[in-house]
Design an enzyme around this catalytic site. Structure first.
Site, PDB file in Angstrom:
ATOM      1  N   ARG A  63       0.827  -1.208   0.000  1.00 19.89           N
ATOM      2  CA  ARG A  63       0.000   0.000   0.000  1.00 19.89           C
ATOM      3  C   ARG A  63       0.859   1.255   0.000  1.00 19.89           C
ATOM      4  O   ARG A  63       0.486   2.291  -0.575  1.00 19.89           O
ATOM      5  CB  ARG A  63      -0.905  -0.030   1.229  1.00 19.89           C
ATOM      6  CG  ARG A  63      -1.937   1.061   1.233  1.00 19.89           C
ATOM      7  CD  ARG A  63      -2.956   0.844   2.332  1.00 19.89           C
ATOM      8  NE  ARG A  63      -4.033   1.807   2.232  1.00 19.89           N
ATOM      9  CZ  ARG A  63      -4.467   2.527   3.252  1.00 19.89           C
ATOM     10  NH1 ARG A  63      -3.925   2.390   4.451  1.00 19.89           N
ATOM     11  NH2 ARG A  63      -5.449   3.388   3.082  1.00 19.89           N
ATOM     12  N   HIS A  67       0.268   4.610  -2.302  1.00 25.32           N
ATOM     13  CA  HIS A  67       0.086   5.961  -1.754  1.00 25.32           C
ATOM     14  C   HIS A  67       1.213   6.894  -2.166  1.00 25.32           C
ATOM     15  O   HIS A  67       1.001   8.091  -2.380  1.00 25.32           O
ATOM     16  CB  HIS A  67      -0.039   5.910  -0.228  1.00 25.32           C
ATOM     17  CG  HIS A  67      -1.386   5.466   0.234  1.00 25.32           C
ATOM     18  ND1 HIS A  67      -1.967   5.906   1.396  1.00 25.32           N
ATOM     19  CD2 HIS A  67      -2.277   4.627  -0.338  1.00 25.32           C
ATOM     20  CE1 HIS A  67      -3.174   5.350   1.518  1.00 25.32           C
ATOM     21  NE2 HIS A  67      -3.369   4.570   0.499  1.00 25.32           N
ATOM     22  N   ASP A  68       2.419   6.366  -2.267  1.00 26.22           N
ATOM     23  CA  ASP A  68       3.519   7.206  -2.728  1.00 26.22           C
ATOM     24  C   ASP A  68       3.254   7.696  -4.148  1.00 26.22           C
ATOM     25  O   ASP A  68       3.297   8.893  -4.429  1.00 26.22           O
ATOM     26  CB  ASP A  68       4.848   6.430  -2.681  1.00 26.22           C
ATOM     27  CG  ASP A  68       6.013   7.307  -3.104  1.00 26.22           C
ATOM     28  OD1 ASP A  68       5.952   8.534  -2.842  1.00 26.22           O
ATOM     29  OD2 ASP A  68       6.979   6.800  -3.694  1.00 26.22           O
ATOM     30  N   GLY A  73       3.370  11.708  -7.516  1.00 23.46           N
ATOM     31  CA  GLY A  73       4.171  10.747  -8.275  1.00 23.46           C
ATOM     32  C   GLY A  73       5.007   9.856  -7.363  1.00 23.46           C
ATOM     33  O   GLY A  73       5.104  10.085  -6.165  1.00 23.46           O
ATOM     34  N   ASP A  75       7.763   9.297  -5.753  1.00 26.40           N
ATOM     35  CA  ASP A  75       8.941  10.108  -5.433  1.00 26.40           C
ATOM     36  C   ASP A  75       9.294  10.052  -3.952  1.00 26.40           C
ATOM     37  O   ASP A  75      10.003  10.920  -3.445  1.00 26.40           O
ATOM     38  CB  ASP A  75       8.707  11.563  -5.841  1.00 26.40           C
ATOM     39  CG  ASP A  75       7.670  12.233  -4.955  1.00 26.40           C
ATOM     40  OD1 ASP A  75       6.940  11.518  -4.235  1.00 26.40           O
ATOM     41  OD2 ASP A  75       7.596  13.476  -4.963  1.00 26.40           O
ATOM     42  N   ASN A  95      -3.391   8.103   5.837  1.00 22.95           N
ATOM     43  CA  ASN A  95      -2.207   7.248   5.998  1.00 22.95           C
ATOM     44  C   ASN A  95      -2.503   6.046   6.886  1.00 22.95           C
ATOM     45  O   ASN A  95      -1.657   5.198   7.097  1.00 22.95           O
ATOM     46  CB  ASN A  95      -1.053   8.031   6.624  1.00 22.95           C
ATOM     47  CG  ASN A  95      -1.266   8.265   8.116  1.00 22.95           C
ATOM     48  OD1 ASN A  95      -2.161   7.710   8.721  1.00 22.95           O
ATOM     49  ND2 ASN A  95      -0.440   9.085   8.699  1.00 22.95           N
ATOM     50  N   HIS A 192      -5.626  -5.624  -2.998  1.00 27.22           N
ATOM     51  CA  HIS A 192      -6.347  -5.923  -1.760  1.00 27.22           C
ATOM     52  C   HIS A 192      -6.406  -7.420  -1.464  1.00 27.22           C
ATOM     53  O   HIS A 192      -7.032  -7.823  -0.493  1.00 27.22           O
ATOM     54  CB  HIS A 192      -7.758  -5.314  -1.799  1.00 27.22           C
ATOM     55  CG  HIS A 192      -7.738  -3.816  -1.643  1.00 27.22           C
ATOM     56  ND1 HIS A 192      -8.855  -3.032  -1.770  1.00 27.22           N
ATOM     57  CD2 HIS A 192      -6.723  -2.957  -1.374  1.00 27.22           C
ATOM     58  CE1 HIS A 192      -8.536  -1.754  -1.583  1.00 27.22           C
ATOM     59  NE2 HIS A 192      -7.241  -1.686  -1.353  1.00 27.22           N
ATOM     60  N   THR A 193      -5.750  -8.227  -2.282  1.00 21.26           N
ATOM     61  CA  THR A 193      -5.559  -9.626  -1.893  1.00 21.26           C
ATOM     62  C   THR A 193      -4.646  -9.723  -0.674  1.00 21.26           C
ATOM     63  O   THR A 193      -4.621 -10.739   0.022  1.00 21.26           O
ATOM     64  CB  THR A 193      -4.971 -10.466  -3.052  1.00 21.26           C
ATOM     65  OG1 THR A 193      -4.809 -11.811  -2.604  1.00 21.26           O
ATOM     66  CG2 THR A 193      -3.611  -9.944  -3.510  1.00 21.26           C
TER      67      THR A 193
HETATM   68  C1  HEM Z   1      -9.136   1.448  -6.026  1.00 24.24           C
HETATM   69  C2  HEM Z   1      -8.993   2.385  -5.132  1.00 24.24           C
HETATM   70  C3  HEM Z   1      -8.516   2.073  -3.738  1.00 24.24           C
HETATM   71  C4  HEM Z   1      -9.156   2.415  -2.591  1.00 24.24           C
HETATM   72  C5  HEM Z   1     -10.441   3.211  -2.467  1.00 24.24           C
HETATM   73  C6  HEM Z   1      -8.375   1.873  -1.507  1.00 24.24           C
HETATM   74  C7  HEM Z   1      -8.677   2.032  -0.172  1.00 24.24           C
HETATM   75  C8  HEM Z   1      -8.094   1.314   0.846  1.00 24.24           C
HETATM   76  C9  HEM Z   1      -8.499   1.363   2.218  1.00 24.24           C
HETATM   77  C10 HEM Z   1      -9.606   2.244   2.780  1.00 24.24           C
HETATM   78  C11 HEM Z   1      -7.741   0.484   2.905  1.00 24.24           C
HETATM   79  C12 HEM Z   1      -7.839   0.135   4.376  1.00 24.24           C
HETATM   80  C13 HEM Z   1      -7.145   1.131   5.236  1.00 24.24           C
HETATM   81  C14 HEM Z   1      -7.400   0.784   6.672  1.00 24.24           C
HETATM   82  O1  HEM Z   1      -8.568   0.734   7.072  1.00 24.24           O
HETATM   83  O2  HEM Z   1      -6.423   0.532   7.393  1.00 24.24           O
HETATM   84  C15 HEM Z   1      -6.826  -0.105   1.971  1.00 24.24           C
HETATM   85  C16 HEM Z   1      -5.886  -1.048   2.295  1.00 24.24           C
HETATM   86  C17 HEM Z   1      -4.974  -1.550   1.395  1.00 24.24           C
HETATM   87  N1  HEM Z   1      -4.783  -1.130   0.103  1.00 24.24           N
HETATM   88 FE1  HEM Z   1      -6.062  -0.008  -0.965  1.00 24.24          FE
HETATM   89  N2  HEM Z   1      -7.296   1.210  -2.014  1.00 24.24           N
HETATM   90  C18 HEM Z   1      -7.334   1.313  -3.377  1.00 24.24           C
HETATM   91  C19 HEM Z   1      -6.397   0.839  -4.254  1.00 24.24           C
HETATM   92  C20 HEM Z   1      -5.262   0.150  -3.886  1.00 24.24           C
HETATM   93  C21 HEM Z   1      -4.172  -0.181  -4.776  1.00 24.24           C
HETATM   94  C22 HEM Z   1      -4.075   0.237  -6.230  1.00 24.24           C
HETATM   95  C23 HEM Z   1      -3.268  -0.888  -4.037  1.00 24.24           C
HETATM   96  C24 HEM Z   1      -1.958  -1.476  -4.483  1.00 24.24           C
HETATM   97  C25 HEM Z   1      -1.747  -2.020  -5.648  1.00 24.24           C
HETATM   98  C26 HEM Z   1      -3.808  -1.014  -2.708  1.00 24.24           C
HETATM   99  C27 HEM Z   1      -3.230  -1.723  -1.692  1.00 24.24           C
HETATM  100  C28 HEM Z   1      -3.761  -1.855  -0.428  1.00 24.24           C
HETATM  101  C29 HEM Z   1      -3.277  -2.812   0.543  1.00 24.24           C
HETATM  102  C30 HEM Z   1      -2.186  -3.838   0.329  1.00 24.24           C
HETATM  103  C31 HEM Z   1      -4.023  -2.611   1.708  1.00 24.24           C
HETATM  104  C32 HEM Z   1      -3.894  -3.357   3.043  1.00 24.24           C
HETATM  105  C33 HEM Z   1      -3.019  -2.564   3.989  1.00 24.24           C
HETATM  106  C34 HEM Z   1      -2.825  -3.255   5.332  1.00 24.24           C
HETATM  107  O3  HEM Z   1      -2.827  -4.470   5.397  1.00 24.24           O
HETATM  108  O4  HEM Z   1      -2.629  -2.549   6.329  1.00 24.24           O
HETATM  109  N3  HEM Z   1      -4.998  -0.345  -2.651  1.00 24.24           N
HETATM  110  N4  HEM Z   1      -7.054   0.425   0.715  1.00 24.24           N
HETATM  111  C1  LIG Z   2       2.633   6.058  10.468  1.00 23.77           C
HETATM  112  C2  LIG Z   2       2.205   7.466  10.681  1.00 23.77           C
HETATM  113  O1  LIG Z   2       2.931   8.387  10.383  1.00 23.77           O
HETATM  114  N1  LIG Z   2       0.966   7.624  11.182  1.00 23.77           N
HETATM  115  C3  LIG Z   2       0.370   8.919  11.417  1.00 23.77           C
HETATM  116  C4  LIG Z   2      -0.867   9.075  10.558  1.00 23.77           C
HETATM  117  O2  LIG Z   2      -1.555  10.260  10.852  1.00 23.77           O
HETATM  118  C5  LIG Z   2      -1.990  10.381  12.180  1.00 23.77           C
HETATM  119  C6  LIG Z   2      -2.762  11.667  12.303  1.00 23.77           C
HETATM  120  O3  LIG Z   2      -3.872  11.652  11.455  1.00 23.77           O
HETATM  121  C7  LIG Z   2      -0.772  10.347  13.106  1.00 23.77           C
HETATM  122  O4  LIG Z   2      -1.210  10.403  14.455  1.00 23.77           O
HETATM  123  C8  LIG Z   2       0.017   9.062  12.878  1.00 23.77           C
HETATM  124  O5  LIG Z   2       1.200   9.074  13.638  1.00 23.77           O
END
Ligand code: HEM
Ligand SMILES: CC(=O)N[C@H]1CO[C@H](CO)[C@@H](O)[C@@H]1O
Ligand SMILES: *[C@@H]1O[C@H](CO)[C@@H](O)[C@H](O)[C@H]1NC(C)=O
Ligand SMILES: *[C@@H]1O[C@H](CO)[C@@H](O)[C@H](O)[C@H]1NC(C)=O
Length: 322
Positions: A63, A67-68, A73, A75, A95, A192-193
């Site tokens: 993820r 996000h980066d 971009g 970066d 984040n 999201h797998t």
């Molecule tokens: C299609 C639009 C996308 C949306 C709206 C989205 C949104 C989110 C959200 C809300 C979470 C959960 C955050 C949390 O509750 O902690 C998440 C987790 C995640 N996202 Fe996405 N995402 C998107 C696309 C992507 C893409 C393109 C990737 C990478 C190729 C990605 C990789 C991940 C991964 C790996 C997690 C799990 C992170 C963890 O285990 O902590 N996502 N995403």
């Molecule tokens: C990992 C990290 O930097 N987490 C920060 C995400 O943003 C919140 C505020 O919204 C910080 O409290 C966390 O430290």
């Protein structure tokens, strides 16, 4: 002379086929071959031991790359720590769940020992994400290197991250604005797998959903019960895996969507919308097809608005602008 001309033509063809621009600053697969040949091994080993220590880092590390790239971009703007003057991207509520920054720091330390001032933090994030995918059972692929690190990281930029409440047509639009096809968008959502989401990201689906429904009707009732249980503690940080194998890169995510067990609205909509359902069904049925499309779209994502040459720098410390 003729041979040089022919070699030149071949090189030209390769470069055009690879889609790269010309010049010393251009990205390439073997960008570090002369300056830091051990980089690939350093990253692979570091990611491998990080995942052995804590397999749940796979999600956050993948993820991090998304996000980066999405903001400013690819970066490494996501790595910058906030200062007195500046609240950085990583301190945005968006984040949430980003972890594993120490894995990147550790790789950077090793790389600075071996080849100081050469390898960008942006390349390290991109290679790390790629290795996470492979080491979790996903496809193996190469990515171009040569990204430079940016000098801007601002909390307000993260407003542009896609929201988990978006529907299929909105996702198609926001990914389209960045040059991604519908297929890219669905394949990339397959990221999201890996990993989990917190209750704060999906709890609006569970209570007082709309005027006629308590619970989001696009949820399978059993899965809705599971989610309610996960979130019953009232703790927003409680975690729910996206699929039954949170640390394995596979196609179970797409099968979950077919079973109305997509965790976020932005997941389930991919199956529920006629514009994307066929792609979801294809990936759910054929994992090799998902892997092929995913790697292609990941390479594309890894090139999003990259900074070449003097448009960026190679940070000495990934957390600070030089
Ligand atoms: C299609 C639009 C996308 C949306 C709206 C989205 C949104 C989110 C959200 C809300 C979470 C959960 C955050 C949390 O509750 O902690 C998440 C987790 C995640 N996202 Fe996405 N995402 C998107 C696309 C992507 C893409 C393109 C990737 C990478 C190729 C990605 C990789 C991940 C991964 C790996 C997690 C799990 C992170 C963890 O285990 O902590 N996502 N995403
Ligand atoms: C990992 C990290 O930097 N987490 C920060 C995400 O943003 C919140 C505020 O919204 C910080 O409290 C966390 O430290
Ligand atoms: C903070 O701002 C001051 C004045 O604008 C500047 O001189 C200084 O370099 C900044 N510090 C950082 C860490 O950006
Ligand atoms: C998606 O959301 C947009 C904006 O909220 C809305 O206008 C549109 O009708 C929605 N599309 C579908 C298919 O629900």
């Amino acid at each position: 002379m003729i041979i040089r001309f022919l070699l030149g033509l071949i090189l030209l063809r390769e470069m055009v086929a690879g889609g790269f621009r010309f010049g010393v600053d251009a990205l390439s697969m073997n960008y570090y071959i002369m300056t830091c040949p051990m980089i690939e091994g350093i990253v692979r080993n570091a990611v491998s031991s990080a995942l052995q220590d804590d397999p749940t880092l796979a999600g956050p590390l993948l993820r991090m790359h998304f996000h980066d790239c999405w903001i400013q971009g690819c970066d490494a703007s996501i790595l910058i720590d906030s200062t007195k003057n500046n609240t950085a991207e990583k301190d945005s509520p968006g984040n949430l769940s980003l972890l594993g920054f120490e894995v990147i720091d550790n790789i950077k330390d090793q790389v600075e020992d071996q080849c100081p001032g050469v390898v960008s933090c942006a390349d390290i994030i991109a290679m790390t994400a790629r290795d996470v995918v492979f080491l979790s059972g996903g496809p193996i692929y190469d990515i171009p290197k040569g990204r430079k690190d940016g000098r801007r990281s601002k909390i307000e930029d993260t407003i542009n991250l896609p929201f988990p409440t978006l529907n299929s047509s909105e996702l198609i639009r926001v990914f389209g604005q960045r040059g991604f096809t519908v297929q890219d968008m669905v394949a990339l959502s397959g990221g999201h797998t890996l990993g989990v989401a917190r209750c704060s990201s999906f709890k609006t689906r569970l209570s007082k959903f709309d005027a006629t429904h308590d619970v989001d009707p696009s949820l399978n009732p059993d899965f809705a019960k599971t989610l309610s249980k996960t979130c019953s503690s009232g703790v927003d940080k409680a975690e729910q895996p996206f699929d039954d194998s949170r640390n394995d890169f596979d196609n179970l995510y797409f099968q979950a969507l077919q079973n109305k067990a997509g965790l976020l609205t932005s997941d389930q909509t991919l199956f529920d919308s006629p514009r994307t359902r066929g792609i979801v069904n294809g990936y759910a049925m054929n994992q090799a097809l998902f892997f092929l499309d995913f790697q292609r779209s990941m390479v594309k994502m890894s090139l999003l608005d990259v900074k070449e040459g003097s448009k960026g720098e190679v940070r000495r410390d990934c957390r600070k602008i030089n």
